[in-house]
Design an enzyme around this catalytic site. Structure first.
Site, PDB file in Angstrom:
ATOM      1  N   ARG A   1       0.831  -1.210   0.000  1.00  0.00           N
ATOM      2  CA  ARG A   1       0.000   0.000   0.000  1.00  0.00           C
ATOM      3  C   ARG A   1       0.867   1.261   0.000  1.00  0.00           C
ATOM      4  O   ARG A   1       0.432   2.314  -0.454  1.00  0.00           O
ATOM      5  CB  ARG A   1      -0.892   0.016   1.240  1.00  0.00           C
ATOM      6  CG  ARG A   1      -1.883  -1.143   1.293  1.00  0.00           C
ATOM      7  CD  ARG A   1      -2.709  -1.085   2.565  1.00  0.00           C
ATOM      8  NE  ARG A   1      -3.642  -2.215   2.656  1.00  0.00           N
ATOM      9  CZ  ARG A   1      -4.659  -2.266   3.512  1.00  0.00           C
ATOM     10  NH1 ARG A   1      -4.875  -1.242   4.336  1.00  0.00           N
ATOM     11  NH2 ARG A   1      -5.455  -3.298   3.550  1.00  0.00           N
TER      12      ARG A   1
ATOM     13  N   GLU B   1     -11.028  -1.381  -5.309  1.00  0.00           N
ATOM     14  CA  GLU B   1     -11.485  -0.471  -4.263  1.00  0.00           C
ATOM     15  C   GLU B   1     -10.536   0.705  -4.126  1.00  0.00           C
ATOM     16  O   GLU B   1      -9.344   0.588  -4.412  1.00  0.00           O
ATOM     17  CB  GLU B   1     -11.564  -1.213  -2.917  1.00  0.00           C
ATOM     18  CG  GLU B   1     -12.201  -0.392  -1.800  1.00  0.00           C
ATOM     19  CD  GLU B   1     -12.118  -1.022  -0.418  1.00  0.00           C
ATOM     20  OE1 GLU B   1     -11.209  -1.827  -0.165  1.00  0.00           O
ATOM     21  OE2 GLU B   1     -12.991  -0.702   0.423  1.00  0.00           O
TER      22      GLU B   1
HETATM   23  C1  LIG Z   1     -10.171  -1.786   6.481  1.00  0.00           C
HETATM   24  C2  LIG Z   1      -9.615  -2.233   7.814  1.00  0.00           C
HETATM   25  C3  LIG Z   1     -10.119  -3.627   8.193  1.00  0.00           C
HETATM   26  O1  LIG Z   1      -9.751  -4.595   7.231  1.00  0.00           O
HETATM   27  C4  LIG Z   1      -9.666  -5.867   7.864  1.00  0.00           C
HETATM   28  N1  LIG Z   1      -8.450  -6.493   7.399  1.00  0.00           N
HETATM   29  C5  LIG Z   1      -7.286  -5.881   7.103  1.00  0.00           C
HETATM   30  N2  LIG Z   1      -6.383  -6.783   6.669  1.00  0.00           N
HETATM   31  C6  LIG Z   1      -7.005  -7.988   6.665  1.00  0.00           C
HETATM   32  C7  LIG Z   1      -6.621  -9.308   6.297  1.00  0.00           C
HETATM   33  N3  LIG Z   1      -5.389  -9.560   5.821  1.00  0.00           N
HETATM   34  N4  LIG Z   1      -7.516 -10.302   6.423  1.00  0.00           N
HETATM   35  C8  LIG Z   1      -8.774 -10.034   6.885  1.00  0.00           C
HETATM   36  N5  LIG Z   1      -9.198  -8.820   7.243  1.00  0.00           N
HETATM   37  C9  LIG Z   1      -8.322  -7.815   7.131  1.00  0.00           C
HETATM   38  C10 LIG Z   1      -9.748  -5.641   9.361  1.00  0.00           C
HETATM   39  O2  LIG Z   1     -11.076  -5.908   9.735  1.00  0.00           O
HETATM   40  C11 LIG Z   1      -9.523  -4.160   9.481  1.00  0.00           C
HETATM   41  O3  LIG Z   1     -10.231  -3.635  10.582  1.00  0.00           O
END
Ligand SMILES: CC[C@H]1O[C@@H](n2cnc3c(N)ncnc32)[C@H](O)[C@@H]1O
Length: 481
Positions: free
Chosen positions: A98, A169
């Site tokens: 990112r 996105e």
């Molecule tokens: C937008 C942020 C949200 O994306 C989710 N997230 C970020 N990275 C991962 C990931 N690698 N696997 C599952 N959920 C994820 C998590 O809920 C976080 O609060």
């Protein structure tokens, strides 16, 4: 080049593309024409735009998790484990990618390989490159979307779209203000014009790629009008670059009437602004993100938050719901926990889908309030931009007219302060420099005063802090103990 909301011409795009594909070694494998051919080879069942359109026709709310791990085989196994429990798949990109720190992502891949487990918080798609990303797409039966938080997402777009991902996105505001600290807004807006123009080029070749601005922004008590303004602006910017399939989003706040009003007003406002800008042949859908703030550590309570979001999404008529997991409070979920979040969501969606949330004077008032607030702020954005919404956005953020609460970006004023009212709806405690009419500000002030009276304390920043932690402490409103 001075930022303007104008479709990038081919020469400008192609000269920039040379630099983009050279920014990491895997960029050289991307061939646009070959990518178009591959996209055309995908079945409709693997195309985001087709699945979204069918859901909107049938009035269904689709389920999508977030998910991403470091190594390709593990990522495939993870998504294959989840795909029977959801309708749309993600690939959540890791934090190094990112930030365009591909060297660090490479180190993370090496460390993960040595450790035999993912040591990155997402899927480093740029490092894995076209063929490996395509292997992910080939291994799945559902459409796959790139979910990330990247201010400069140009190379990521080139690689993943050619690889067969059918949704992307983000946006120049929504992946800057909540995600970056010092990236000039003009720069991220310009980078996202490139991403949108690439989607526009695919569209011109008959390949429809879904574009989804990141709705929740900071995910912390964001008033609906704030995230709606950003969503609509990013939708307009994407349409200008030739995108045709737009999903606008909103993050659950917690008061059911307000959340339903938010999704319904979002769709109506988007159509109002898109058509006023002269766009008619677009495909619009909405996405509701289950609570994006602090979660309870207790997994049973976390499931309750997840199901409350599923119910709100279905009752609001959102096209898609982004699903959380019971591991939200601790970090990247296990695949089992991720699947449980989806299964809990499925149960609630199945129990709610045939129910109609009735219109009421309160719901109608919330919808009209949000519309008035959005129209006030966007009128100012267009005025500041002398009709150009890109220029207007840069100036509006600098002036605090567009202001995202609790966002890290230094360009964001951070003067708007939200707080919940006595029924948990998100209201304005301090409007900062956001230009809202006096009667609207009075409405917010009165609602907050009702709570202050009920709690026998002055409305204060302490109330705001209490609200930020409330849901993780098993409440909606941060009442004094
Ligand atoms: C937008 C942020 C949200 O994306 C989710 N997230 C970020 N990275 C991962 C990931 N690698 N696997 C599952 N959920 C994820 C998590 O809920 C976080 O609060």
């Amino acid at each position: 080049m001075q930022l303007r909301n104008k479709k990038l011409d081919m020469d400008t795009f192609l000269s920039e593309r040379t630099e983009v594909v050279a920014s990491w070694v895997t960029g050289k494998d991307v061939d646009f024409e070959e990518g178009v051919r591959y996209q055309h080879s995908l079945p409709e069942s693997k195309r985001f735009s087709s699945v979204l359109a069918a859901a909107d026709r049938e009035g269904r709310t689709l389920r999508q998790p977030r998910a991403g791990v470091a190594l390709v085989d593990e990522h495939i196994k993870l998504l294959q484990f989840l795909e029977d429990a959801c309708d749309l798949l993600p690939s959540t990109i890791d934090a190094y990618t990112r930030l365009n720190h591909y060297e660090k992502a490479a180190e993370g891949i090496a460390r993960s390989t040595a450790a035999g487990t993912s040591l990155l918080n997402g899927f480093p798609a740029v490092n894995h490159g076209l063929k490996e990303c395509r292997r992910v797409v080939e291994s799945l039966t559902k459409p796959v979307q790139v979910r990330h938080g990247t201010p400069d997402a140009r190379l990521l777009a080139e690689i993943t779209l050619a690889a067969g991902f059918t949704a992307y996105e983000g946006g120049g505001i929504s992946y800057n203000i909540p995600y970056a600290k010092k990236v000039p807004l003009e720069r991220s807006l310009r980078h996202w014009q490139y991403c949108d123009r690439l989607v526009g080029f695919y569209e011109e070749r008959g390949v429809r790629i879904n574009r989804e601005p990141f709705g929740p922004l900071s995910g912390t008590l964001v008033p609906p009008f704030v995230s709606h303004c950003v969503a609509i602006i990013e939708g307009l910017l994407a349409l200008e670059q030739g995108c045709k399939c737009i999903t606008l989003g909103y993050g659950q706040a917690g008061n059911l009437v307000q959340d339903i009003a938010a999704i319904r007003s979002l769709r109506e406002l988007a159509n109002e602004y898109f058509q006023a800008a002269g766009f008619t042949d677009y495909q619009l859908s909405t996405v509701f993100h289950q609570w994006m703030g602090g979660f309870p550590e207790n997994e049973a309570m976390a499931f309750s938050v997840i199901c409350s979001g599923a119910a709100a999404a279905a009752l609001a008529g959102a096209t898609k719901v982004i699903v959380k997991t019971p591991h939200e409070a601790s970090g990247v979920p296990t695949k089992e926990a991720n699947k449980q979040g989806l299964e809990a969501t499925t149960q609630t969606l199945n129990m709610v889908r045939e129910q109609i949330f009735p219109m009421s004077p309160t719901l109608d008032q919330e919808i009209e309030l949000i519309k008035r607030e959005v129209r006030c702020v966007l009128a100012k954005v267009f005025e500041l931009g002398e009709g150009d919404v890109a220029i207007g956005t840069v100036r509006a953020v600098a002036a605090g007219v567009l202001d995202v609460p609790f966002a890290p970006a230094t360009c964001n004023a951070g003067k708007l302060l939200p707080v919940r009212d006595n029924v948990g709806a998100v209201r304005i405690f301090d409007a900062g420099r956001v230009p809202l009419p006096d009667d609207v500000l009075t409405f917010h002030r009165d609602r907050v005063a009702e709570r202050a009276k009920a709690e026998k304390r002055e409305a204060s920043s302490q109330m705001v802090v209490d609200d930020i932690y409330a849901i993780s402490k098993s409440r909606l409103i941060g009442r004094p103990r």
